[in-house]
Design an enzyme around this catalytic site. Structure first.
Site, PDB file in Angstrom:
ATOM      1  N   CYS A   1      -6.813   1.936  25.358  1.00 11.22           N
ATOM      2  CA  CYS A   1      -8.132   2.567  25.346  1.00 11.22           C
ATOM      3  C   CYS A   1      -8.235   3.886  24.579  1.00 11.22           C
ATOM      4  CB  CYS A   1      -8.652   2.737  26.762  1.00 11.22           C
ATOM      5  SG  CYS A   1      -7.603   3.657  27.879  1.00 11.22           S
TER       6      CYS A   1
ATOM      7  N   HIS B   1     -12.102   8.763  27.589  1.00 11.18           N
ATOM      8  CA  HIS B   1     -10.706   8.736  27.160  1.00 11.18           C
ATOM      9  C   HIS B   1     -10.561   8.848  25.633  1.00 11.18           C
ATOM     10  CE1 HIS B   1      -6.896   7.008  29.277  1.00 11.18           C
ATOM     11  NE2 HIS B   1      -6.686   8.194  28.745  1.00 11.18           N
TER      12      HIS B   1
ATOM     13  N   ASP C   1     -12.622  -2.240  24.416  1.00 10.07           N
ATOM     14  CA  ASP C   1     -11.721  -1.235  23.842  1.00 10.07           C
ATOM     15  C   ASP C   1     -10.336  -1.768  23.500  1.00 10.07           C
ATOM     16  OD1 ASP C   1     -10.715  -1.481  26.418  1.00 10.07           O
ATOM     17  OD2 ASP C   1     -10.616   0.676  26.804  1.00 10.07           O
ATOM     18  N   ASN C   2      -9.959  -2.919  24.019  1.00 12.87           N
ATOM     19  CA  ASN C   2      -8.691  -3.565  23.663  1.00 12.87           C
ATOM     20  C   ASN C   2      -8.659  -4.937  24.316  1.00 12.87           C
ATOM     21  OD1 ASN C   2      -7.688  -1.052  25.767  1.00 12.87           O
ATOM     22  ND2 ASN C   2      -7.415  -3.146  26.484  1.00 12.87           N
TER      23      ASN C   2
END
Length: 544
Positions: free
Chosen positions: A82, A157, A343-344
């Protein structure tokens, strides 16, 4: 203050002085950007984003509807987890960029759980930045040059926790991964559910979100959840703690109500925590999946995915009726670019892809991506163009009318951004962007999921190839994703002349990129020497 940030402030000042009219706003779309956390490529039920590999277990009707209304990308990429994805998305730069520097969550020296440390590693990792540069030029700064109101509601983040400093964000409503409060005299943590604090009542541990922390009641269910009542028995929610995912959705809806049809367009960036572990679903949805025979762990995960999906729908519906009065005369959907992304890759099963979150295999970096902009982006369309988180800054610049090339030229430093705009693909004017290569560079370790590695992906004709270089072993691996989506066949084990030619060209491009970006590699533990880049002819050792 860097020259880039100074230039942005000058442009914002000029823009503010000249005024901003409603007619100008009409040509500049509002932008809503929803970012899921750890949502895998096959976690959504639509097949548009994943070559018809949509989930048969998880239900995402709102995301499916979004895909039918816009363009989906089958080859959408992120970084491996992230923080580096969010940092790259906001900065528009690879981690090697002057304003980024975020390669991994936490550090590049993440303990390997199998060995309980680093007893045998060869390389001392590069010491990375934990957040992007405050003085750098970022996606918020860029949009503010065109008068955009900017907001971040959710997980920040990759930028400071809580958000501080000049990042160009008017409303930085950041909330941590864990909710903490004093309950019955003891410090208590919760990942998703509001807590009843001794001193503060119901709380998410955030001044921004606490007004949304009250337990579910019938009035809330009737007003906010009733469009989804066919999916579960919502009556079981009455009196139970509020879920953070609903709170983020509610906050986003309120922001749209406030900013819709104002003189200035808005950029609403909503990075949800869902579906990150520790996974906690919403009670009604969890019960629904348990009744369908899923295990408790599977049911919680399915519940959280559907809860995320409901809030995507909630935010989308707020555009259609911002003031919530049932009259759609204030509908701003047609003047809003709506984006859904993750995000991933997923932390669980990503089949047919190899790997998971934290790795550079396809399962770690390939994700769902959907864009909707009525009358601009063709409905139910699909693109196979490879795009990356660094590409959003220049793409949104094109939609907002920002002459970003002039900004970059005026900056005169080492690039404002590394990405390429794919706006013309979204508008149906092109099938491809000119760029052929994408890069990932990880000069360190993360448990069992990666060691020091550089990866290049290259488009050759209609195929995408991946070439890995592993610094500890000085070995390469080559895959043709068109023929081998699961990365099972390393083409360098028995290379043909064609594959050797591909590998040599990709290694040359990789080496040129590493040198041009002065990419760090760490040092050898045994002697302190800098770890070298792969040699120009290193691939030649593989025999045909």
């Amino acid at each position: 203050m860097t020259k880039a940030k100074y230039l942005v402030l000058i442009l914002i000042s000029i823009f503010s002085f000249s005024g901003y009219s409603q007619s100008q706003h009409a040509s500049k779309p509002n932008i809503v950007f929803i970012l899921a956390d750890d949502l895998g490529w096959t976690d959504v039920s639509t097949g548009n984003t994943n070559f018809n590999n949509g989930s048969k277990i998880f239900q995402t009707p709102e995301i499916d509807k979004l895909a039918s209304q816009g363009m989906s990308f089958t080859n959408a990429y992120t970084n491996q987890n992230c923080a580096p994805t969010r940092a790259a998305l906001i900065s528009g730069q690879y981690a090697t960029g002057s304003d980024n520097g975020v390669y991994n969550v936490g550090s590049l020296k993440r303990q390997d759980k199998r060995t309980k440390g680093f007893p045998n590693v060869l390389i001392e990792p590069h010491e990375q930045q934990k957040v992007i540069s405050e003085d750098g030029f970022n996606i918020f700064d860029m949009l503010k040059t065109q008068g955009y109101q900017t907001a971040l509601i959710g997980k920040s983040h990759g930028t400071p926790h809580p958000l501080r400093g000049d990042y160009g964000i008017d409303l930085p409503a950041d909330i941590h991964n864990e909710i903490a409060a004093t309950v019955n005299g003891e410090k208590t943590k919760s990942y998703y559910l509001a807590l009843h604090s001794d001193g503060n009542g119901w709380t998410f541990g955030s001044d921004y979100f606490d007004k949304y922390a009250h337990p579910y009641n019938q009035k809330y269910i009737d007003e906010n959840l009733s469009p989804y009542k066919k999916n579960s028995n919502q009556s079981v929610l009455v009196g139970t703690p509020k879920h953070l995912t609903d709170a983020i959705g509610d906050f986003s809806v309120d922001y749209i109500k406030e900013k819709a049809n104002t003189e200035k367009p808005f950029f609403l960036y909503v990075p949800f925590h869902a579906v990150h572990s520790d996974v906690v679903g919403r009670k009604d949805l969890t019960e629904k999946y348990l009744k369908r025979g899923l295990s408790e762990k599977q049911a919680e995960y399915a519940s959280l995915i559907e809860l995320l999906d409901q809030n995507v729908g909630k935010i989308s519906n707020a555009l259609k009726d911002p003031n919530g009065d049932g009259d759609f005369s204030d509908d701003i959907t047609n003047n809003t670019l709506f984006i859904f992304y993750s995000d991933n890759g997923g932390l669980v099963d990503n089949v047919p892809l190899k790997g998971k979150k934290g790795s550079l295999d396809e399962g770690g970096i390939r994700v769902p991506l959907i864009f909707r902009f009525p009358n601009v982006i063709k409905k139910n369309s699909v693109s196979n163009q490879a795009v990356h988180c660094i590409d959003f800054l220049p793409t949104l610049a094109d939609f907002a009318g920002v002459d970003i090339a002039s900004l970059q030229k005026a900056n005169g430093e080492k690039g404002i951004y590394d990405g390429a705009s794919f706006a013309h693909i979204l508008k149906g004017k092109q099938k491809r962007i000119e760029r052929d290569n994408l890069f990932w560079h990880l000069p360190g370790y993360m448990d069992e999921r990666f060691s020091p590695t550089t990866l290049i992906q290259k488009r050759i004709g209609n195929a995408y190839y991946k070439l890995f270089y592993f610094y500890e072993t000085e070995e390469f691996a080559l895959y043709n994703l068109k023929k081998d989506l699961g990365e099972k066949d390393n083409l360098l084990e028995k290379p043909t002349s064609k594959n050797m030619k591909v590998a040599l060209k990709m290694n040359a491009d990789m080496l040129a990129w590493l040198k041009a970006n002065m990419a760090p590699t760490g040092t050898f533990i045994k002697n302190g020497n800098t770890v070298p880049y792969p040699k120009a002819d290193a691939v030649s050792k593989y025999k045909q």
